[in-house]
Write a protein that holds these residues in place. Sequence first.
Motif, mmCIF file in Angstrom:
data_model
loop_
_atom_site.group_PDB
_atom_site.id
_atom_site.type_symbol
_atom_site.label_atom_id
_atom_site.label_comp_id
_atom_site.label_asym_id
_atom_site.label_seq_id
_atom_site.Cartn_x
_atom_site.Cartn_y
_atom_site.Cartn_z
ATOM 1 N N ASN A 24 5.407 3.768 5.340
ATOM 2 C CA ASN A 24 6.399 3.658 5.048
ATOM 3 C C ASN A 24 5.952 4.557 2.354
ATOM 4 O O ASN A 24 7.092 4.400 2.392
ATOM 5 C CB ASN A 24 7.383 3.013 4.658
ATOM 6 C CG ASN A 24 6.816 1.806 4.307
ATOM 7 O OD1 ASN A 24 5.680 1.666 4.027
ATOM 8 N ND2 ASN A 24 7.098 1.149 4.700
ATOM 9 N N GLY A 25 4.326 4.058 2.929
ATOM 10 C CA GLY A 25 3.834 4.965 1.399
ATOM 11 C C GLY A 25 4.368 3.685 0.711
ATOM 12 O O GLY A 25 3.971 3.205 -0.824
ATOM 13 N N SER A 26 4.992 2.700 1.169
ATOM 14 C CA SER A 26 5.082 1.431 0.442
ATOM 15 C C SER A 26 2.936 1.193 -0.262
ATOM 16 O O SER A 26 2.658 1.142 0.495
ATOM 17 C CB SER A 26 5.669 0.317 0.677
ATOM 18 O OG SER A 26 5.200 -0.315 1.259
ATOM 19 N N ARG A 61 4.730 4.070 -8.703
ATOM 20 C CA ARG A 61 4.998 5.411 -9.287
ATOM 21 C C ARG A 61 2.831 5.121 -8.797
ATOM 22 O O ARG A 61 2.104 4.003 -9.273
ATOM 23 C CB ARG A 61 4.813 4.996 -10.677
ATOM 24 C CG ARG A 61 6.128 5.196 -10.103
ATOM 25 C CD ARG A 61 6.555 5.369 -12.236
ATOM 26 N NE ARG A 61 7.939 4.991 -12.477
ATOM 27 C CZ ARG A 61 8.750 4.826 -14.058
ATOM 28 N NH1 ARG A 61 8.067 4.597 -14.699
ATOM 29 N NH2 ARG A 61 9.847 4.386 -13.414
ATOM 30 N N THR A 62 2.130 6.313 -9.684
ATOM 31 C CA THR A 62 0.829 6.215 -9.557
ATOM 32 C C THR A 62 0.386 7.550 -11.455
ATOM 33 O O THR A 62 1.018 7.651 -11.456
ATOM 34 C CB THR A 62 0.444 7.370 -8.369
ATOM 35 O OG1 THR A 62 0.537 6.992 -6.598
ATOM 36 C CG2 THR A 62 -1.044 7.232 -8.576
ATOM 37 N N PRO A 76 8.190 -0.445 -2.755
ATOM 38 C CA PRO A 76 7.979 0.561 -1.975
ATOM 39 C C PRO A 76 8.114 1.771 -2.625
ATOM 40 O O PRO A 76 7.206 2.360 -1.650
ATOM 41 C CB PRO A 76 10.305 0.236 -2.014
ATOM 42 C CG PRO A 76 10.479 -0.862 -2.851
ATOM 43 C CD PRO A 76 9.673 -1.300 -3.624
ATOM 44 N N LYS A 77 8.100 1.753 -3.262
ATOM 45 C CA LYS A 77 7.720 3.636 -4.133
ATOM 46 C C LYS A 77 7.017 3.075 -5.630
ATOM 47 O O LYS A 77 7.264 3.459 -6.017
ATOM 48 C CB LYS A 77 9.248 4.023 -3.939
ATOM 49 C CG LYS A 77 9.813 4.636 -2.872
ATOM 50 C CD LYS A 77 9.380 5.843 -1.843
ATOM 51 C CE LYS A 77 10.229 5.831 -0.528
ATOM 52 N NZ LYS A 77 9.065 7.020 0.173
ATOM 53 N N ARG A 118 -1.833 0.543 0.914
ATOM 54 C CA ARG A 118 -0.839 1.612 0.828
ATOM 55 C C ARG A 118 -0.735 1.508 2.077
ATOM 56 O O ARG A 118 -1.516 1.105 2.791
ATOM 57 C CB ARG A 118 -1.162 2.352 -0.008
ATOM 58 C CG ARG A 118 -0.048 3.037 -0.355
ATOM 59 C CD ARG A 118 0.178 4.750 -0.811
ATOM 60 N NE ARG A 118 0.001 4.485 -2.693
ATOM 61 C CZ ARG A 118 0.316 4.545 -3.601
ATOM 62 N NH1 ARG A 118 1.430 5.573 -2.630
ATOM 63 N NH2 ARG A 118 0.292 4.659 -4.586
#
Length: 54
Positions: A16-18, A31-32, A28-29, A12
Amino acid sequence: MAREVMHIEASRSWWNGSAKTLCGITIPKPRTYWFPSLSSATRCPSCEAAHKGR
């Protein structure tokens, strides 16, 4: 309706969290899922194969 596919995260980005997955795509974003085994989403066959090949 398309079913959601659950990928296995390899790394990760801090910037930018991608997330980069084992099958090589960048989400890009993402889900966990805290408990993936309880999720109704199917697992990505390419990620599963890469995980077993380690």
